[in-house]
Motif scaffolding. Sequence first.
Motif, PDB file in Angstrom:
ATOM      1  N   SER A  11     -40.883   2.212  15.537  1.00 23.02           N
ATOM      2  CA  SER A  11     -39.775   1.272  15.275  1.00 23.02           C
ATOM      3  C   SER A  11     -39.432   1.053  13.807  1.00 23.02           C
ATOM      4  O   SER A  11     -38.307   1.227  13.403  1.00 23.02           O
ATOM      5  CB  SER A  11     -40.024  -0.087  15.937  1.00 23.02           C
ATOM      6  N   ILE A  12     -40.405   0.631  13.005  1.00 23.94           N
ATOM      7  CA  ILE A  12     -40.105   0.393  11.595  1.00 23.94           C
ATOM      8  C   ILE A  12     -41.389   0.512  10.777  1.00 23.94           C
ATOM      9  O   ILE A  12     -42.474   0.202  11.269  1.00 23.94           O
ATOM     10  CB  ILE A  12     -39.447  -0.997  11.397  1.00 23.94           C
ATOM     11  N   ALA A  13     -41.244   0.984   9.536  1.00 21.10           N
ATOM     12  CA  ALA A  13     -42.411   1.126   8.674  1.00 21.10           C
ATOM     13  C   ALA A  13     -43.065  -0.242   8.472  1.00 21.10           C
ATOM     14  O   ALA A  13     -42.383  -1.251   8.333  1.00 21.10           O
ATOM     15  CB  ALA A  13     -42.008   1.722   7.333  1.00 21.10           C
ATOM     16  N   THR A  14     -44.400  -0.253   8.463  1.00 21.86           N
ATOM     17  CA  THR A  14     -45.143  -1.506   8.493  1.00 21.86           C
ATOM     18  C   THR A  14     -46.342  -1.435   7.557  1.00 21.86           C
ATOM     19  O   THR A  14     -47.463  -1.199   7.994  1.00 21.86           O
ATOM     20  CB  THR A  14     -45.671  -1.758   9.931  1.00 21.86           C
ATOM     21  N   PRO A  15     -46.105  -1.649   6.255  1.00 24.02           N
ATOM     22  CA  PRO A  15     -47.255  -1.600   5.337  1.00 24.02           C
ATOM     23  C   PRO A  15     -48.267  -2.700   5.653  1.00 24.02           C
ATOM     24  O   PRO A  15     -47.891  -3.757   6.163  1.00 24.02           O
ATOM     25  CB  PRO A  15     -46.633  -1.837   3.965  1.00 24.02           C
ATOM     26  N   LEU A  16     -49.519  -2.418   5.335  1.00 25.44           N
ATOM     27  CA  LEU A  16     -50.571  -3.419   5.482  1.00 25.44           C
ATOM     28  C   LEU A  16     -50.216  -4.619   4.590  1.00 25.44           C
ATOM     29  O   LEU A  16     -49.825  -4.437   3.444  1.00 25.44           O
ATOM     30  CB  LEU A  16     -51.882  -2.792   5.008  1.00 25.44           C
ATOM     31  N   LEU A  50     -69.100   0.458   9.047  1.00 23.78           N
ATOM     32  CA  LEU A  50     -68.231  -0.684   9.375  1.00 23.78           C
ATOM     33  C   LEU A  50     -67.359  -0.337  10.585  1.00 23.78           C
ATOM     34  O   LEU A  50     -67.023   0.827  10.793  1.00 23.78           O
ATOM     35  CB  LEU A  50     -67.322  -1.017   8.185  1.00 23.78           C
ATOM     36  N   PRO A  51     -66.954  -1.352  11.344  1.00 16.65           N
ATOM     37  CA  PRO A  51     -66.034  -1.065  12.448  1.00 16.65           C
ATOM     38  C   PRO A  51     -64.743  -0.414  11.925  1.00 16.65           C
ATOM     39  O   PRO A  51     -64.311  -0.712  10.808  1.00 16.65           O
ATOM     40  CB  PRO A  51     -65.728  -2.457  13.019  1.00 16.65           C
ATOM     41  N   TRP A  52     -64.168   0.429  12.752  1.00 20.23           N
ATOM     42  CA  TRP A  52     -62.977   1.195  12.355  1.00 20.23           C
ATOM     43  C   TRP A  52     -61.899   0.287  11.778  1.00 20.23           C
ATOM     44  O   TRP A  52     -61.284   0.600  10.764  1.00 20.23           O
ATOM     45  CB  TRP A  52     -62.442   1.953  13.580  1.00 20.23           C
ATOM     46  N   TYR A  53     -61.658  -0.853  12.437  1.00 18.82           N
ATOM     47  CA  TYR A  53     -60.507  -1.681  12.036  1.00 18.82           C
ATOM     48  C   TYR A  53     -60.740  -2.400  10.705  1.00 18.82           C
ATOM     49  O   TYR A  53     -59.802  -2.948  10.132  1.00 18.82           O
ATOM     50  CB  TYR A  53     -60.148  -2.688  13.135  1.00 18.82           C
ATOM     51  N   TYR A 276     -48.604  -5.124  15.780  1.00 17.33           N
ATOM     52  CA  TYR A 276     -50.025  -5.048  16.125  1.00 17.33           C
ATOM     53  C   TYR A 276     -50.864  -4.733  14.883  1.00 17.33           C
ATOM     54  O   TYR A 276     -50.616  -3.762  14.170  1.00 17.33           O
ATOM     55  CB  TYR A 276     -50.286  -3.966  17.185  1.00 17.33           C
ATOM     56  N   SER A 277     -51.872  -5.551  14.658  1.00 14.32           N
ATOM     57  CA  SER A 277     -52.787  -5.331  13.526  1.00 14.32           C
ATOM     58  C   SER A 277     -53.763  -4.210  13.868  1.00 14.32           C
ATOM     59  O   SER A 277     -53.866  -3.793  15.033  1.00 14.32           O
ATOM     60  CB  SER A 277     -53.576  -6.612  13.265  1.00 14.32           C
ATOM     61  N   ASP A 278     -54.513  -3.756  12.868  1.00 11.50           N
ATOM     62  CA  ASP A 278     -55.537  -2.732  13.125  1.00 11.50           C
ATOM     63  C   ASP A 278     -56.561  -3.229  14.144  1.00 11.50           C
ATOM     64  O   ASP A 278     -57.023  -2.473  14.987  1.00 11.50           O
ATOM     65  CB  ASP A 278     -56.240  -2.355  11.816  1.00 11.50           C
ATOM     66  N   GLU A 279     -56.900  -4.517  14.023  1.00  6.36           N
ATOM     67  CA  GLU A 279     -57.902  -5.063  14.945  1.00  6.36           C
ATOM     68  C   GLU A 279     -57.371  -5.034  16.375  1.00  6.36           C
ATOM     69  O   GLU A 279     -58.083  -4.677  17.310  1.00  6.36           O
ATOM     70  CB  GLU A 279     -58.277  -6.487  14.522  1.00  6.36           C
ATOM     71  N   LYS A 280     -56.112  -5.388  16.515  1.00 13.24           N
ATOM     72  CA  LYS A 280     -55.513  -5.375  17.860  1.00 13.24           C
ATOM     73  C   LYS A 280     -55.429  -3.942  18.387  1.00 13.24           C
ATOM     74  O   LYS A 280     -55.731  -3.683  19.558  1.00 13.24           O
ATOM     75  CB  LYS A 280     -54.129  -6.025  17.835  1.00 13.24           C
TER      76      LYS A 280
END
Lengths: 314, 113
Positions: A11-16, A50-53, A276-280
């Motif tokens: 949908s759209i670019a989503t920088p951290l 560390l966990p991936w997210y 959606y965040s990395d954790e999600k």
Amino acid sequence: MKVKFWGVRGSIATPLTNIELNDKIKKALELALKAGLNAPWQTPQFIEQLPWYIRKTAGGDTTCVEVETGDNRLIFDAGTGIRPLGLNLMRQEIGKPIEASILLSHTHWDHICGLPFFVPAYIPNNNITIYGTHSKIEDRIRHQQDFEYFPVPLDIMRGIKEFVQLREGESFRIGDIEIDTISLYHPGGCTGYKVSYNGKTIIYATDSEYKELSPEPKPIIDFFRDADLVIFDAQYTMLENIEKEDWGHSSTIIGIDMALKAGVKKLAFTHHEPTYSDEKLWDIFQKAQNYLELQSEKNDLQLYLAYEGLSISL
Amino acid sequence: MNITEAFQENVIIVSLDGRFDANTSDAVEQFLRVRISESKFQFVLDMANVPYISSAGLRVILAVVKELRRDNKGDLRIANLQKTVAKVFEISGLNNVLGIFKNPDSAIQSFTD
Ligand SMILES: [Zn+2]
Ligand SMILES: [Zn+2]
């Protein structure tokens, strides 16, 4: 064949965001305290565990996937991920002409808006061909760079040598690669591609909703049949998928059922939802793994959460 | 897939017997939609004899619930989930939005609460 993901966002670019970045640092530091880290030499291994997210991000660039065979380079979609891909090619191929075929699934912004920033397309020596099934494919791309929207017209991009107007469902060849197409259910239509080379098949099937699951959606299952890798639009959770009926996207759970039915070997989830965040995303991916374990005893289907930089060799 | 029904006041208890997947979910959806077209809006889905559910089954449940809840017409509530099926509901997040009950009686009761 080697597959590399350069853009996995839908949908759209989503920088951290800074908030998300701070959250990752905070979580990493808390875990470091817990682990009793006290010397610099311990950090690389600690980070690795560390966990991936926390240690990675899926990335914010929109859809772009590179497939390399011995002699040919295919690029699926020209979302913002094609910008870093272009820079990488410039570094890799210094002095040599770059050959590439860009295959567009459709012309929604998230799949084409990186093209004006694809540096190799500006170099006259290069040989870039753009394929698409949508009507007037060349005009659509050209108008994106009308002066009202972008300062540089398409004609300046002299590395682009040809537009190939495909018909829906058409099969064709690029060198020794065989390519089949299928039309997918998405507002305005979307094209799925199947790449067959050297006894292996990769399917790029983003931006699609699978509403008619019962009886099983036969043409698409047949298209997926025995594929080595399916790159699959899993933008939403199952719940959101039903909520957003006719938005033209799918979910991990539907992808797993289709892949199991079709005997697919590897399934990569991509076109991630911008909110959606990395954790999600990681949570959704863990649940997808759980779902797979419940649905199939033998479990030789391998799942991937696509992220920027992920490479899969076949 | 065997589908049977029983009535209790305004509630229809629909009992499924068999796998709830791409091969059978159409039949379940048809069945429920016919009842909805007859202005029946309160359902309990008894899944005691459903050993397996796939995305196609989940989709039907969600689509029917969405339809029933529109304008507060009614609802479809779930009873008697087997262990692995309950896990699928949990993984897919459906347990957060659906009324899930241990047995049909408590599901029926919930419509009068
Ligand atoms: Zn898209
Ligand atoms: Zn789209």
